[in-house]
Motif scaffolding. Structure first.
Motif, PDB file in Angstrom:
ATOM      1  N   ALA A 189      91.294 134.654  34.414  1.00  0.00           N
ATOM      2  CA  ALA A 189      92.222 135.415  33.689  1.00  0.00           C
ATOM      3  C   ALA A 189      91.736 136.320  32.825  1.00  0.00           C
ATOM      4  CB  ALA A 189      93.171 134.836  33.423  1.00  0.00           C
ATOM      5  N   ALA A 190      91.245 135.921  31.842  1.00  0.00           N
ATOM      6  CA  ALA A 190      90.288 136.676  31.014  1.00  0.00           C
ATOM      7  C   ALA A 190      88.866 137.886  31.771  1.00  0.00           C
ATOM      8  CB  ALA A 190      90.222 135.888  29.570  1.00  0.00           C
ATOM      9  N   ALA A 191      88.331 137.140  31.646  1.00  0.00           N
ATOM     10  CA  ALA A 191      87.624 138.325  32.103  1.00  0.00           C
ATOM     11  C   ALA A 191      87.809 139.439  32.907  1.00  0.00           C
ATOM     12  CB  ALA A 191      86.581 137.559  33.246  1.00  0.00           C
ATOM     13  N   PHE A 192      88.767 138.575  34.300  1.00  0.00           N
ATOM     14  CA  PHE A 192      89.967 140.374  34.767  1.00  0.00           C
ATOM     15  C   PHE A 192      90.336 141.106  34.035  1.00  0.00           C
ATOM     16  CE2 PHE A 192      92.457 142.322  37.209  1.00  0.00           C
ATOM     17  CZ  PHE A 192      91.723 142.926  38.294  1.00  0.00           C
ATOM     18  N   GLU A 193      91.196 140.761  32.616  1.00  0.00           N
ATOM     19  CA  GLU A 193      91.896 141.538  32.226  1.00  0.00           C
ATOM     20  C   GLU A 193      91.062 141.967  31.037  1.00  0.00           C
ATOM     21  OE1 GLU A 193      94.952 142.054  32.623  1.00  0.00           O
ATOM     22  OE2 GLU A 193      95.171 140.992  34.187  1.00  0.00           O
ATOM     23  N   ALA A 194      89.905 142.095  31.015  1.00  0.00           N
ATOM     24  CA  ALA A 194      88.734 142.600  30.011  1.00  0.00           C
ATOM     25  C   ALA A 194      88.325 144.308  30.676  1.00  0.00           C
ATOM     26  CB  ALA A 194      87.558 142.073  29.738  1.00  0.00           C
TER      27      ALA A 194
END
Length: 183
Positions: free
Chosen positions: A162-167
């Protein structure tokens, strides 16, 4: 049957049908060589023209899944990290992305040089409702590996994805504004 066995026995269509809020997909390879695209890709290489017929290749199976999910309120986003200048495959992928958009996905592109400080998982993935991750495993040439898909509902894996995708999404360029630059 244990939860992981149930998770791994379901089809992707089943998982997507059980998704209620979001489905995000991160692609990080510059070359894919999966069989269901081979003919269309070869034609694109010869002619420079993409086949945008939604009745060809894998689209007749994919488009209804996306349209159904979007109609239920699922937000579907796809982000692609690409090297520049792009490979022939990425030129092809960019050229057929209007079909993803037509189905209801939102797509962004991120030049790899802008992703250097983003913690990324080692594989492409789908993240469904922020809780189920389907990792994709490919060979070095871009075809599906023997164990092509791995699923987990591990909270740490889901949080990383989730963090990777949002960044990536935040930095990504919307499809209609991204221009591929051939070598």
């Amino acid at each position: 049957m244990r939860r992981n066995e149930l998770l791994n026995s379901a089809t992707f269509a089943d998982l997507l049908a059980d998704t209620h809020r979001s489905a995000v997909h991160l692609e990080m390879r510059d070359v894919y060589a999966v069989g269901d695209e081979a003919d269309d890709f070869e034609t694109f290489l010869r002619t420079g023209t993409p086949n945008l017929n939604p009745g060809r290749s894998f689209w007749p199976q994919w488009m209804p899944l996306v349209k159904d999910a979007v109609a239920r309120g699922v937000v579907m986003r796809r982000a692609r990290i690409v090297s520049e200048p792009v490979t022939d495959y990425i030129r092809y992928e960019h050229a057929i992305t209007p079909l993803n958009l037509q189905a209801g996905e939102d797509v962004r592109w991120l030049p790899r040089r802008h992703a250097s400080d983003i913690p990324l998982p080692g594989n492409d993935f789908w993240l469904l409702d922020g809780r189920v991750v389907q990792f994709h495993h490919f060979t070095g040439t871009g075809d599906w590996a023997a164990d092509g898909k791995e699923r987990t509902d591990d909270p740490a894996a889901a949080a990383l994805c989730a963090a990777a995708f949002e960044a990536v999404w935040e930095r990504g360029i919307p499809h209609e504004k991204y221009t591929v630059q051939a070598p």
